[in-house]
Every structure is written in structure tokens, then in C-alpha cells.
Design an enzyme around this catalytic site. Sequence first.
Site, mmCIF file in Angstrom:
data_model
loop_
_atom_site.group_PDB
_atom_site.id
_atom_site.type_symbol
_atom_site.label_atom_id
_atom_site.label_comp_id
_atom_site.label_asym_id
_atom_site.label_seq_id
_atom_site.Cartn_x
_atom_site.Cartn_y
_atom_site.Cartn_z
ATOM 1 N N ASP A 67 0.822 -1.218 0.000
ATOM 2 C CA ASP A 67 0.000 0.000 0.000
ATOM 3 C C ASP A 67 0.852 1.263 0.000
ATOM 4 O O ASP A 67 2.076 1.198 0.130
ATOM 5 C CB ASP A 67 -0.963 -0.016 1.203
ATOM 6 C CG ASP A 67 -0.274 -0.445 2.500
ATOM 7 O OD1 ASP A 67 0.963 -0.356 2.588
ATOM 8 O OD2 ASP A 67 -0.982 -0.855 3.436
ATOM 9 N N ASN A 135 -7.155 -2.841 14.568
ATOM 10 C CA ASN A 135 -8.548 -3.178 14.221
ATOM 11 C C ASN A 135 -8.642 -4.384 13.292
ATOM 12 O O ASN A 135 -9.696 -4.654 12.740
ATOM 13 C CB ASN A 135 -9.224 -1.956 13.571
ATOM 14 C CG ASN A 135 -8.511 -1.522 12.278
ATOM 15 O OD1 ASN A 135 -7.498 -2.101 11.894
ATOM 16 N ND2 ASN A 135 -9.051 -0.517 11.611
ATOM 17 N N HIS A 137 -7.038 -4.746 10.428
ATOM 18 C CA HIS A 137 -6.808 -4.493 8.991
ATOM 19 C C HIS A 137 -5.531 -5.206 8.534
ATOM 20 O O HIS A 137 -4.600 -5.401 9.313
ATOM 21 C CB HIS A 137 -6.801 -2.997 8.654
ATOM 22 C CG HIS A 137 -5.574 -2.234 9.042
ATOM 23 N ND1 HIS A 137 -5.597 -0.877 9.284
ATOM 24 C CD2 HIS A 137 -4.288 -2.599 9.232
ATOM 25 C CE1 HIS A 137 -4.383 -0.467 9.591
ATOM 26 N NE2 HIS A 137 -3.579 -1.482 9.568
ATOM 27 N N GLU A 142 -9.572 -1.880 5.644
ATOM 28 C CA GLU A 142 -10.108 -1.545 6.963
ATOM 29 C C GLU A 142 -11.372 -2.349 7.268
ATOM 30 O O GLU A 142 -12.115 -2.732 6.357
ATOM 31 C CB GLU A 142 -10.457 -0.053 7.006
ATOM 32 C CG GLU A 142 -9.263 0.879 6.813
ATOM 33 C CD GLU A 142 -8.388 1.027 8.047
ATOM 34 O OE1 GLU A 142 -8.238 0.054 8.826
ATOM 35 O OE2 GLU A 142 -7.837 2.128 8.236
HETATM 36 P P1 PGA Z 1 2.425 -1.503 12.801
HETATM 37 O O1 PGA Z 1 1.285 -1.483 11.710
HETATM 38 O O2 PGA Z 1 3.405 -2.552 12.379
HETATM 39 O O3 PGA Z 1 3.010 -0.128 12.764
HETATM 40 O O4 PGA Z 1 1.781 -1.856 14.099
HETATM 41 C C1 PGA Z 1 0.769 -2.678 11.236
HETATM 42 C C2 PGA Z 1 -0.385 -2.418 10.311
HETATM 43 O O5 PGA Z 1 -1.077 -1.384 10.454
HETATM 44 O O6 PGA Z 1 -0.625 -3.249 9.429
#
Ligand code: PGA
Length: 245
Positions: A67, A135, A137, A142
Site C-alpha cells: 500500500d 482493528n 486491517h 479496513e
Molecule cells: P504496525 O502497523 O506494524 O506499525 O503496528 C501494522 C499495520 O497497520 O498493518
Amino acid sequence: MKVVVTKSYDESCAYVADMICKLVNEKPACKLGLATGGTPVPMYKKLIEANKAGKVDFSAVRTVNLDEYCGIPGTHDQSYRYFMDSNLFDHINIDKANTYVAKGLGDAQANAAELEAKVREGGAADLQLLGIGNNGHIAFNEAADVLHATAHIEQLTESTINANARFFEKKEDVPTTAITMGMGDILAAKCVVLIATGLAKTSAIKGLIMDDVITTQNPSSMLKMHENVVVVIDEELAAAVGYKA
Ligand code: PGA
């Protein structure tokens, strides 16, 4: 789904780095799906160390990232292109022309279509690396009533904006939209490796490895439909979700 419980986050990173090195050694021209976020950073350091020590050669590897934020250029220090260059690509012998991170500027629809084309180019990724949002995702898919199959523009949720605000000067600077691979793109990979650490991920990981439910409200739960998924967590997170190996 295989769940690997390690003694520590550092050991989780070593486990995943090892998997990637083994794959690249077996298939030098493999296609890797890569991820950004805080979680994979120490794992990328281990790949750099392995490359510098002559244990792995990235010269023929191709990569596609999950992404990219909309509205910021690849030169912005919070763009995912910048992240990948500074945390990995600039320090290993990969050909940057073989690395793809979606464009953050320009026509977002066209950029999403280009990401989708890169996901398909040359066939499925041999390995897709994932983190997971608080959450649930994966990439920027999302939690919502419906999920998308292919690359698309996603409106980021408050939870994600809050979680990512730590990387920006102020919360208002966090982009509110992003281009992301869709769920079908992720599930098309031959192997999916998800790494998670920290108690903020408890509920998301519980939904992924403990509950026998697939729900769009925890996008990671769709990984249960894939036959080759490895979830790597440390003892602390395993205990928090009540997982016993
Ligand atoms: P993070 O993010 O590794 O910074 O916790 C993971 C994600 O949002 O997929």
C-alpha cells in the site's frame, strides 16, 4: 494456519527473516510482497545483515508493496516508498527497478490500477509479508461491512489514523486515504506470513487465531481461507489472546 510462538519479538523477526532468506536462496528470482509499519523494521534489519554477510542475494528478487498513502510523494519521509528505501532497499543489493511501491501522487484510480497490474505481473507473490492493524486491517483493508477484492482507494479509519499519528509531527498530517492491495490480491499469494507483537494487537490476533469466525469486521480473519499462512507472535501476545501451542 500455522501459528508460531516465539520467546520474543526479536526472535519473531529472526524467524521471518530466516523464512525470507531461505526462499530467496531457493528461488533467487522470487516475488516478494512487502509491508511497512513499525513491526517489520527489525526484521528488515536482519535481512540487511544477512545480505551484508553474503548469506542472501537479492539481485534477482522482485517486490511489490501492499500500500501507499495518497497525497504525499515518494520523497516524503512518511511515504511507504521512502520507508522501503530507507529501511531496506538502500542497504541491500536489490535492483530498485525491480521494486514497486504504488504512487501517492497523481490520479489515485490510475495508481490503484497500476498496483493491481503489478500484483498480477509475473504471477502470484511467492511470499506476502503482513503486519496487522489494531482493528484487524491487513494492508489498508479496513474493517467494514464489505471488503474489496482488488487494489483500490481506501478511506482510513480513525483507529488507523490514530495508530499512525506517531510517525507524523501531528495527527492532522496523517493522510486520510491510501491505495492498497485488496483482499483477493493478498489471498492470491502462495504463502502469507503475518508478524504481530504488542498488546494493542490482542483483539485482532484473537479474531485471527482463536475465533472460528470469518468477518469483514476483522479483515485478517479472511486469512483462515488460505492454506499456507504463518502467523508469528511472541509469548506475550500469545498469552494475552489465550493461545496455547
Ligand atoms: P504496525 O502497523 O506494524 O506499525 O503496528 C501494522 C499495520 O497497520 O498493518
